[in-house]
Design a protein around this motif. Structure first.
Motif, mmCIF file in Angstrom:
data_model
loop_
_atom_site.group_PDB
_atom_site.id
_atom_site.type_symbol
_atom_site.label_atom_id
_atom_site.label_comp_id
_atom_site.label_asym_id
_atom_site.label_seq_id
_atom_site.Cartn_x
_atom_site.Cartn_y
_atom_site.Cartn_z
ATOM 1 N N MET A 114 0.887 -1.170 0.000
ATOM 2 C CA MET A 114 0.000 0.000 0.000
ATOM 3 C C MET A 114 0.920 1.214 0.000
ATOM 4 N N HIS A 115 0.992 1.913 -1.101
ATOM 5 C CA HIS A 115 2.000 2.961 -1.250
ATOM 6 C C HIS A 115 1.692 4.197 -0.411
ATOM 7 N N ASN A 116 2.794 4.768 0.110
ATOM 8 C CA ASN A 116 2.732 6.081 0.786
ATOM 9 C C ASN A 116 1.795 6.127 1.980
ATOM 10 N N ASP A 117 1.777 5.041 2.768
ATOM 11 C CA ASP A 117 0.932 5.033 3.967
ATOM 12 C C ASP A 117 -0.525 5.343 3.625
ATOM 13 N N ASP A 118 -1.010 4.788 2.511
ATOM 14 C CA ASP A 118 -2.396 5.039 2.126
ATOM 15 C C ASP A 118 -3.335 4.661 3.260
ATOM 16 N N ASP A 119 -4.410 5.433 3.392
ATOM 17 C CA ASP A 119 -5.370 5.174 4.456
ATOM 18 C C ASP A 119 -6.567 4.383 3.953
ATOM 19 N N THR A 120 -6.394 3.704 2.830
ATOM 20 C CA THR A 120 -7.437 2.844 2.307
ATOM 21 C C THR A 120 -7.144 1.409 2.712
ATOM 22 N N ASP A 121 -8.204 0.611 2.802
ATOM 23 C CA ASP A 121 -8.029 -0.791 3.161
ATOM 24 C C ASP A 121 -7.414 -1.566 2.008
ATOM 25 N N PRO A 122 -6.701 -2.657 2.333
ATOM 26 C CA PRO A 122 -6.307 -3.570 1.264
ATOM 27 C C PRO A 122 -7.574 -4.103 0.583
ATOM 28 N N ILE A 123 -7.450 -4.578 -0.639
ATOM 29 C CA ILE A 123 -8.595 -5.127 -1.340
ATOM 30 C C ILE A 123 -8.900 -6.499 -0.764
ATOM 31 N N LEU A 124 -10.011 -6.613 -0.063
ATOM 32 C CA LEU A 124 -10.338 -7.847 0.644
ATOM 33 C C LEU A 124 -10.433 -9.025 -0.316
ATOM 34 N N GLU A 125 -11.023 -8.797 -1.490
ATOM 35 C CA GLU A 125 -11.147 -9.880 -2.451
ATOM 36 C C GLU A 125 -9.776 -10.421 -2.848
ATOM 37 N N ASP A 126 -8.808 -9.506 -2.970
ATOM 38 C CA ASP A 126 -7.436 -9.897 -3.314
ATOM 39 C C ASP A 126 -6.855 -10.781 -2.223
ATOM 40 N N VAL A 127 -7.062 -10.366 -0.975
ATOM 41 C CA VAL A 127 -6.520 -11.101 0.163
ATOM 42 C C VAL A 127 -7.147 -12.494 0.238
ATOM 43 N N LEU A 128 -8.476 -12.558 0.130
ATOM 44 C CA LEU A 128 -9.169 -13.844 0.253
ATOM 45 C C LEU A 128 -8.869 -14.755 -0.929
ATOM 46 N N ARG A 129 -8.697 -14.174 -2.102
ATOM 47 C CA ARG A 129 -8.432 -14.982 -3.299
ATOM 48 C C ARG A 129 -7.124 -15.752 -3.163
ATOM 49 N N HIS A 130 -6.165 -15.173 -2.446
ATOM 50 C CA HIS A 130 -4.879 -15.851 -2.276
ATOM 51 C C HIS A 130 -4.885 -16.810 -1.081
ATOM 52 N N ARG A 131 -6.027 -16.923 -0.412
ATOM 53 C CA ARG A 131 -6.217 -17.920 0.645
ATOM 54 C C ARG A 131 -5.168 -17.810 1.753
ATOM 55 N N VAL A 132 -4.833 -16.568 2.149
ATOM 56 C CA VAL A 132 -3.904 -16.407 3.273
ATOM 57 C C VAL A 132 -4.583 -16.864 4.550
ATOM 58 N N GLU A 133 -3.785 -17.338 5.495
ATOM 59 C CA GLU A 133 -4.338 -17.852 6.748
ATOM 60 C C GLU A 133 -4.439 -16.774 7.815
ATOM 61 N N ALA A 134 -3.692 -15.700 7.657
ATOM 62 C CA ALA A 134 -3.756 -14.564 8.583
ATOM 63 C C ALA A 134 -3.217 -13.351 7.845
ATOM 64 N N LEU A 135 -3.505 -12.178 8.390
ATOM 65 C CA LEU A 135 -3.097 -10.932 7.750
ATOM 66 C C LEU A 135 -2.438 -10.027 8.777
ATOM 67 N N ILE A 136 -1.201 -9.578 8.467
ATOM 68 C CA ILE A 136 -0.479 -8.644 9.327
ATOM 69 C C ILE A 136 -0.314 -7.341 8.571
ATOM 70 N N LEU A 137 -0.824 -6.254 9.140
ATOM 71 C CA LEU A 137 -0.734 -4.942 8.496
ATOM 72 C C LEU A 137 0.352 -4.126 9.187
ATOM 73 N N VAL A 138 1.431 -3.846 8.460
ATOM 74 C CA VAL A 138 2.573 -3.119 9.006
ATOM 75 C C VAL A 138 2.404 -1.628 8.719
ATOM 76 N N SER A 139 2.221 -0.849 9.786
ATOM 77 C CA SER A 139 2.107 0.609 9.654
ATOM 78 C C SER A 139 1.049 1.015 8.642
ATOM 79 N N THR A 140 -0.024 0.258 8.564
ATOM 80 C CA THR A 140 -1.100 0.540 7.625
ATOM 81 C C THR A 140 -2.411 0.627 8.387
ATOM 82 N N SER A 141 -3.241 1.591 8.027
ATOM 83 C CA SER A 141 -4.506 1.786 8.715
ATOM 84 C C SER A 141 -5.473 0.649 8.409
ATOM 85 N N LEU A 142 -6.465 0.490 9.265
ATOM 86 C CA LEU A 142 -7.470 -0.559 9.104
ATOM 87 C C LEU A 142 -8.814 -0.006 9.546
ATOM 88 N N SER A 143 -9.784 -0.015 8.640
ATOM 89 C CA SER A 143 -11.112 0.478 9.000
ATOM 90 C C SER A 143 -11.874 -0.589 9.770
#
Length: 343
Positions: free
Chosen positions: A104-133
């Motif tokens: 997420m470039h430049n500390d964007d305050d938008t969420d990651p694309i959930l569909e993208d995350v789920l499509r890759h079937r990750v087991e957990a998500l760690i957000l480093v210095s990134t906002s979360l709504s």
């Protein structure tokens, strides 16, 4: 034939060459799969002959395990993030997990694309210095996806987070600058939406007030060298020029030194004191010799992995908000403390 693209080798091709079923091919490449040693060797020889590599995604669909941990970072221009990611990847690899990186470039305050995350079937998500709504957190929880904020936090008590002690670290910097007999102090913020920048500013401003000082002069450096250089020019060309600047991270402090020393000819540690936060490797370089507050990266990563592991083992594990202490490292970019000042 020239100009034609070679068709990828499939498990069907391997099964045909080995004279076995496709399910046998799958079992041969699955740890603990029920298959005889002779047949496993037969399948692997056929795979080697054809240059076959098992599909990681297809295997995850069968086992319902991807062994992937999604990590969201605001780009890697700041060496602090690269160091954090390196430690995180190393420890997760030792546990049998691989990192899937989302930027997420430049500390964007938008969420990651959930569909993208789920499509890759990750087991957990760690957000480093990134906002979360709150909406994104709720969607992740609805999908049974553990989420942790690292070096960032939000107001929700249902989302786990790990940070260093930003408030007390900033207060320690205020104490140090006061003891070094500074009277016209400034603070350089990162991004207005960043919880780490806000916490550092609040801890710094509050301690100055407790010691009878007015709120610091203020500029915003956007967590970048370029932004910090512009902000420093603004601060140091004022009629009431600061004699000390606390920057919310080391990258901005390096930008501030570039202007103060390189452009304006000031002597760091004499004419002006500049302090950072993070202790990236460059902070100790002699050309910068930056006084800074050390973030305990190893402890932060270990805590993050422990929390995520507990959430993977138990979907009902409670959220944890952990704050770890760091330490102030004094170098030559700041005026030395007057031992007779009574501080």
């Amino acid at each position: 034939m020239a100009g034609r693209t070679r068709r990828p080798v499939t498990s069907y091709d391997v099964a045909k060459l080995a004279g076995v079923s496709q399910s046998a091919v799958s079992r041969a490449f699955t740890e603990g799969g029920k298959i005889s040693p002779v047949m496993r060797e037969k399948v692997r020889e056929a795979a080697a002959t054809l240059g076959y590599r098992p599909s990681f995604v297809a295997r995850s669909l069968i086992t319902r395990r991807s062994n992937l941990i999604g990590v969201v970072v605001p780009g890697l221009a700041n060496p602090f993030y690269a160091n954090l990611l390196d430690r995180l990847s190393l420890e997760l690899n030792q546990m049998g997990y691989r990192v899937l990186l989302f930027s997420m470039h430049n500390d964007d305050d938008t969420d990651p694309i959930l569909e993208d995350v789920l499509r890759h079937r990750v087991e957990a998500l760690i957000l480093v210095s990134t906002s979360l709504s709150s909406h994104f957190a709720e969607e992740c929880q609805h999908n049974g996806l553990p989420v942790l904020l690292l070096n960032r936090k939000n107001d929700s008590k249902t989302v786990s987070s790990v940070t260093s002690d930003n408030r007390n670290g900033a207060a320690a910097i205020a104490d140090f600058l006061i003891a070094a007999e500074h009277h016209n102090i400034a603070f350089m913020a990162g991004r207005e939406s960043s919880s780490t920048s806000r916490d550092r500013e609040e801890g710094f401003t509050q301690r100055l007030g407790q010691c009878g000082f007015p709120p610091p002069q203020r500029a915003v450096g956007l967590y970048t060298i370029e932004g910090a250089m512009a902000a420093t020019r603004h601060l140091l060309t004022r009629k009431r020029r600061p004699d000390a600047i606390f920057c919310a991270n080391d990258i901005m402090a390096i930008g501030a030194l570039n202007v103060a020393v390189g452009e304006l000819g000031l002597i760091a540690g004499k004419d002006i004191s500049i302090v950072g936060f993070d202790d990236i490797a460059m902070a100790a370089w002699p050309i910068y010799n930056l006084t800074t507050y050390v973030q305990p990266i190893s402890g932060m990563v270990s805590s993050a992995i422990a929390i995520v592991s507990s959430q993977l083992a138990d979907v009902d594990a409670p959220a944890v908000q952990q704050v770890l202490p760091g330490k102030l490292v004094i170098r030559g970019s700041t005026r030395p403390v007057n031992r007779n000042s009574g501080q």
